[in-house]
Every structure is written in C-alpha cells, then in structure tokens.
Design a protein around this motif. Sequence first.
Motif, PDB file in Angstrom:
ATOM      1  N   VAL A 144      12.153  21.831  52.009  1.00 52.87           N
ATOM      2  CA  VAL A 144      11.103  21.444  51.062  1.00 52.87           C
ATOM      3  C   VAL A 144      10.160  22.607  50.805  1.00 52.87           C
ATOM      4  O   VAL A 144       9.813  22.915  49.656  1.00 52.87           O
ATOM      5  N   PHE A 145       9.721  23.268  51.877  1.00 55.11           N
ATOM      6  CA  PHE A 145       8.833  24.420  51.725  1.00 55.11           C
ATOM      7  C   PHE A 145       9.472  25.490  50.844  1.00 55.11           C
ATOM      8  O   PHE A 145       8.827  26.062  49.954  1.00 55.11           O
ATOM      9  N   ILE A 146      10.734  25.781  51.091  1.00 57.67           N
ATOM     10  CA  ILE A 146      11.415  26.856  50.367  1.00 57.67           C
ATOM     11  C   ILE A 146      11.545  26.532  48.883  1.00 57.67           C
ATOM     12  O   ILE A 146      11.432  27.422  48.025  1.00 57.67           O
ATOM     13  N   LYS A 164       6.121  30.700  56.887  1.00 60.52           N
ATOM     14  CA  LYS A 164       6.198  30.944  58.322  1.00 60.52           C
ATOM     15  C   LYS A 164       4.895  30.589  59.023  1.00 60.52           C
ATOM     16  O   LYS A 164       4.898  29.987  60.110  1.00 60.52           O
ATOM     17  N   ALA A 165       3.781  30.960  58.426  1.00 64.44           N
ATOM     18  CA  ALA A 165       2.484  30.678  59.042  1.00 64.44           C
ATOM     19  C   ALA A 165       2.208  29.178  59.072  1.00 64.44           C
ATOM     20  O   ALA A 165       1.710  28.640  60.069  1.00 64.44           O
ATOM     21  N   GLN A 166       2.539  28.471  57.979  1.00 58.20           N
ATOM     22  CA  GLN A 166       2.275  27.038  57.927  1.00 58.20           C
ATOM     23  C   GLN A 166       3.150  26.267  58.906  1.00 58.20           C
ATOM     24  O   GLN A 166       2.719  25.271  59.492  1.00 58.20           O
ATOM     25  N   ILE A 167       4.361  26.725  59.117  1.00 50.94           N
ATOM     26  CA  ILE A 167       5.238  26.080  60.098  1.00 50.94           C
ATOM     27  C   ILE A 167       4.651  26.220  61.496  1.00 50.94           C
ATOM     28  O   ILE A 167       4.643  25.256  62.287  1.00 50.94           O
ATOM     29  N   LEU A 168       4.133  27.384  61.827  1.00 53.15           N
ATOM     30  CA  LEU A 168       3.495  27.559  63.136  1.00 53.15           C
ATOM     31  C   LEU A 168       2.308  26.606  63.276  1.00 53.15           C
ATOM     32  O   LEU A 168       2.117  25.983  64.326  1.00 53.15           O
ATOM     33  N   GLU A 169       1.518  26.460  62.218  1.00 56.98           N
ATOM     34  CA  GLU A 169       0.357  25.577  62.290  1.00 56.98           C
ATOM     35  C   GLU A 169       0.783  24.120  62.492  1.00 56.98           C
ATOM     36  O   GLU A 169       0.126  23.371  63.233  1.00 56.98           O
ATOM     37  N   LEU A 188       5.507  29.050  47.431  1.00 53.90           N
ATOM     38  CA  LEU A 188       4.928  29.724  48.587  1.00 53.90           C
ATOM     39  C   LEU A 188       5.700  30.997  48.908  1.00 53.90           C
ATOM     40  O   LEU A 188       6.916  31.074  48.715  1.00 53.90           O
ATOM     41  N   THR A 189       4.984  31.979  49.421  1.00 49.01           N
ATOM     42  CA  THR A 189       5.628  33.201  49.890  1.00 49.01           C
ATOM     43  C   THR A 189       6.281  32.934  51.245  1.00 49.01           C
ATOM     44  O   THR A 189       5.978  31.942  51.925  1.00 49.01           O
ATOM     45  N   VAL A 190       7.136  33.831  51.657  1.00 48.43           N
ATOM     46  CA  VAL A 190       7.794  33.702  52.955  1.00 48.43           C
ATOM     47  C   VAL A 190       6.753  33.704  54.070  1.00 48.43           C
ATOM     48  O   VAL A 190       6.835  32.912  55.026  1.00 48.43           O
ATOM     49  N   ASP A 191       5.761  34.576  53.973  1.00 51.45           N
ATOM     50  CA  ASP A 191       4.726  34.640  55.004  1.00 51.45           C
ATOM     51  C   ASP A 191       3.928  33.343  55.078  1.00 51.45           C
ATOM     52  O   ASP A 191       3.553  32.890  56.167  1.00 51.45           O
ATOM     53  N   GLN A 192       3.659  32.740  53.930  1.00 51.28           N
ATOM     54  CA  GLN A 192       2.929  31.475  53.930  1.00 51.28           C
ATOM     55  C   GLN A 192       3.744  30.365  54.579  1.00 51.28           C
ATOM     56  O   GLN A 192       3.217  29.553  55.351  1.00 51.28           O
ATOM     57  N   LEU A 232      -5.555  35.098  63.460  1.00 56.64           N
ATOM     58  CA  LEU A 232      -4.232  35.448  63.976  1.00 56.64           C
ATOM     59  C   LEU A 232      -3.277  34.251  63.908  1.00 56.64           C
ATOM     60  O   LEU A 232      -2.131  34.383  63.488  1.00 56.64           O
ATOM     61  N   ALA A 233      -3.756  33.083  64.335  1.00 52.34           N
ATOM     62  CA  ALA A 233      -2.884  31.908  64.395  1.00 52.34           C
ATOM     63  C   ALA A 233      -2.449  31.455  63.009  1.00 52.34           C
ATOM     64  O   ALA A 233      -1.364  30.880  62.849  1.00 52.34           O
ATOM     65  N   SER A 234      -3.256  31.713  61.993  1.00 55.06           N
ATOM     66  CA  SER A 234      -2.930  31.288  60.627  1.00 55.06           C
ATOM     67  C   SER A 234      -2.238  32.388  59.830  1.00 55.06           C
ATOM     68  O   SER A 234      -2.078  32.252  58.613  1.00 55.06           O
ATOM     69  N   GLY A 235      -1.851  33.477  60.486  1.00 55.96           N
ATOM     70  CA  GLY A 235      -1.167  34.563  59.794  1.00 55.96           C
ATOM     71  C   GLY A 235      -2.049  35.269  58.789  1.00 55.96           C
ATOM     72  O   GLY A 235      -1.561  35.801  57.794  1.00 55.96           O
ATOM     73  N   GLY A 236      -3.363  35.270  59.050  1.00 54.55           N
ATOM     74  CA  GLY A 236      -4.295  35.886  58.107  1.00 54.55           C
ATOM     75  C   GLY A 236      -4.820  34.885  57.091  1.00 54.55           C
ATOM     76  O   GLY A 236      -4.956  35.205  55.908  1.00 54.55           O
ATOM     77  N   TYR A 237      -5.101  33.668  57.568  1.00 48.39           N
ATOM     78  CA  TYR A 237      -5.623  32.577  56.730  1.00 48.39           C
ATOM     79  C   TYR A 237      -4.659  32.208  55.601  1.00 48.39           C
ATOM     80  O   TYR A 237      -5.052  32.071  54.444  1.00 48.39           O
TER      81      TYR A 237
END
Length: 518
Positions: A289-291, A304-309, A298-302, A110-115
């Motif tokens: 940089v991510f964008i 968002k998930a990496q920023i949370l991490e 990277l996809t948008v979901d990736q 869950l925390a990684s947005g689905g790994y």
Amino acid sequence: MMIFCVLFLMSMLVFFTRRRSRITSSSLWQTLPPGPKAFPYIGSLIPMFRNKPTFRWIHRLMDEMNTKILCIRLGSIHVIAVSDPKIAREFLKDKDEIFSSRPHCMSGYLASGGYLTTVLVPVSDHWKMMRNILAFEILSVARHKWLQNKRDEEGNNLIRYIYNQCHINVAVTGGVVHVRTLVQQYSSNTIRKLIFGSRYFGKGSVDGGPGDEEIGHVNSILMILQYLYAFSVTDYLPWLRWITDFDGHEMNMRNAIHMARKYQDLLVDKRIQQWKDGVRTNEDDLLDVFINLENPRLTVDQIKAQILELMLATIDNPSNGIEWAMAEMINQLRILIGAIQELDYVVGKDRLVQESDIPKLNYIKACVKEVFRLHPVAPFNLPHVATTDTTVAGYFIPKGSHVLLSRLGLGRNPEVWDDPLTFKPDRHMNGDTEVVLTDHNLHMLSFSTGRRGCPTVLLGSTITVMLLARLVQGFTWELPSNDQLDVDLKENVQDLTMAKPLLALVKPRLPHRLYPQC
C-alpha cells in the motif's frame, strides 16, 4: 564533578552575555507553575542528571511540592508535568491547537528519519499529509478488516507456539513459558505480518518462536523507545551536541536504529524492485500500500521511516500490558476465573476466540483497561509543545514549553480512583455498556486524545485484547513452583516493566484438535 563545573561556568558566561528574555521577568516568572529553583541558563540540568531515572525524580518533586502541575526549567526549555485530569483536558482538549506540536530534539529527529513520519514530527504540512495517509490509507477501518486474516494467522501461531512448549519438558501435562518473550513475540510478529506479509526476517524457530533476527529486531525497537524523549542533556543545550555526546543517548539511539532498519530496509528495497520488474502485481500487505500510494506519492526514505515508526508504536504497549495483566490475574484467581467464565460463555470450548467476539468480551477488555491504568507502558505521554504563550489552570505557559501528561499520576490518582494501586477490572464494568479502552476525560491515559491522539487505537486495542483472550482461553496459568505463593509485582526502577520477567506453568484447557499443529 569537573564536567559539571565546566558546564556551569560556561553557562554562566553565556547567561550574562545574553539579554534576559521576557519570560524570566519577575512578574511572569511568578505566574509559572510551581517547580524547583533553577540555575541561570542551565536550569535544573545538574539535579536532573544526578537523579536518574528522571521520571521518578519529576514525580518525587510533584509529591514533595504537593502539586498536580510542575514546571522544571531545563536549559531554556520549560518542562511542564501534569497529573490532574482537569488540567490535562485543558491542555489537550480546550487548547489542543496550541499544544499539538512536538519538540525538536535529537531522539525524535533520528527515530523519524529526519522528521519524515507522523507521530514524532512537529506541526507542519508534512505532518498533516502523513496523518491523513495513516488515517485513510493505512489504519482505516476498511484496511483493518482487509488485514484480519494476517492477524488471525498470528493468533494461531501464538497458540501453536505455547502448545508446543507444553510438550517439551513435561510430557503432556504442561510447560514453563517466559511470558515477556511470548507477548513481545506476538506483538512484533503481528505488525511484521501486517507490513511485510511475513512474521520472520529469517527462518524463525521450528516451534513457532522467534529466531535470532526477530529477537535482535525487537531488542533494537525497545532500545529506541528507551531513549526516545529520554531527557537527554543535549536536547536542552543543543550546542553541546557539537562538542560531545554528553550522556551517550545519541550513540545508543543511532546503533539501535541502525540495527532495526538493517532488517527492515532491505525488505522495502526488494519489494520496490519487485513492483518495478512486474514480479508483484497485487497488494497483499501494508508495504504494498505504501509503495503504490499515488496522491501523494511517498519517497523510499519516507516509507522506511514510517514503517519504523509503526513498529515503535505497536510492539511495546500490548506486550508490557499483557505481561502485567497475566501476573495480576495469577495473583488474583478470582479475576482470572472471571475472565475464563466470560470466554466460556461467549465463545465456548469448541472454537478459538476470534476478533468478532471482542464486542462481547467486556470483562477481558476491563482487564486490559485496568492494566493500562495501573501499569502504563511509559511514565509520560509523548511531549506536546506550546506553539504560543498561553495560560492554563491560571499559570503562564511560555511558548516552546514541553508538556508531559503523567500516565502514572492520572491512572493512580487517589482523587479519581478508589484504591488506585490495586488491580480491579470491575471498576470499569458498567452494566451492559460496552467497555472501551480510551478515556477522553483523561482520568487515565491509554491512548492520547486530540490532534495528536494515537493513530493506532483500533489496531493496538485489537492486538492487546486478542492477545489476552487467546492466552486465557487456550491455557491454564499457574506459578511454576509450589514454593512461590504469589508473583512478585515489583516494578523496575529504571522503567515501568516488571522487575522480574514473568514465568508461568501453562497447560492446554481446550480439546487438542483446536490447537494449530506444526
């Protein structure tokens, strides 16, 4: 009690209808590390559930069994806890390749947005890709220097905020600050500034403090961390998730993640649209940089998930450590005076301490290293998973075992550290040799090592050292009441934070012109 009976009966039925696996044969079972006797199939889940918090139960078992390596079977998973540095090195250095994966579990998923991220992801091509992106594009030395001005801004904002508190209630003579809120604010403001280019999601407070949005965001991050790899029953009996959220972990995780991403994801979507519309053309922060990563994109979901991490990896360790450090230093004025003297000698009183001063601040870094040793942010490191059967310290470690290095056991080990329960920064001083916060010999666990070593070592070290240096240089620190002789250093039962948040009376100690004004 009824639910335990039902669980036990179901487990017995499943157990006797399944073939015995080879790791439960008597010959191999005898070679496992010592541990408590376990029920068929469910293992020690019932005593684990009855003995909360689980990390204190595990350490109590290690003490009672007088062992530095413990094996607890939870469901079909062998959980291996280690408190000896030699054994720890065998896991994370000698056999690092075998133990470089992460477990498949509800909280990590869950925390990684689905790994989709890096730190929480089991070994895979995706993990290797994300690890390289972080190392070379996001957390590199060059990127660290590029973002220094943003960290400096947050250091100045910290000083401004405290200075404003000194003038609220007690004229010019000082003010009482809630240190936990202070240090959490600085840590979270800094990582938000680096990622989004702004310290606030909303308008913040006029005195430089957090607004409701920032307080809500930090609380949700800390809630996620509370339940991340938190020995949820459904991680060891996965089929149970289809029936019930047995211990409430999943609901709490989902709610906290929703709250954190509610603030973050809107900013990501808005920024992506700005780039598409040509409104934004220059990279200014890590989100840009991510964008704009091209290979791979990277996809948008990736994103968002990496920023949370990154938020999860950055906020709690510096803030927890520096609250404890200030408490210990207030209780031991000799240490506080030593830190002040170093800052006055290296930096002086005519300017604020800067990141360029860090290499010369050995005593400040020794205080940080000592607080990481004695008061770690979490009882264990993130779990490592055995990708094959192997042997460590003469014991059989089955494939799929979860390996936990005890930060408490390593850092407070009396066979390694003299007077281990006393805060003594001088133990890390070695002449003119520069003090570093990492310990690859695993006599303590500040930042991990090997393939799963913490990717934010440079950023985390810088944030933590600068936080302590700015607090000590800029202000005097005392207990708010003359009736209170010492800070209560009692540890919270449920985690490793201070049981009572630190309150301190602060007063400016530098020329007033040095304090950033509103």
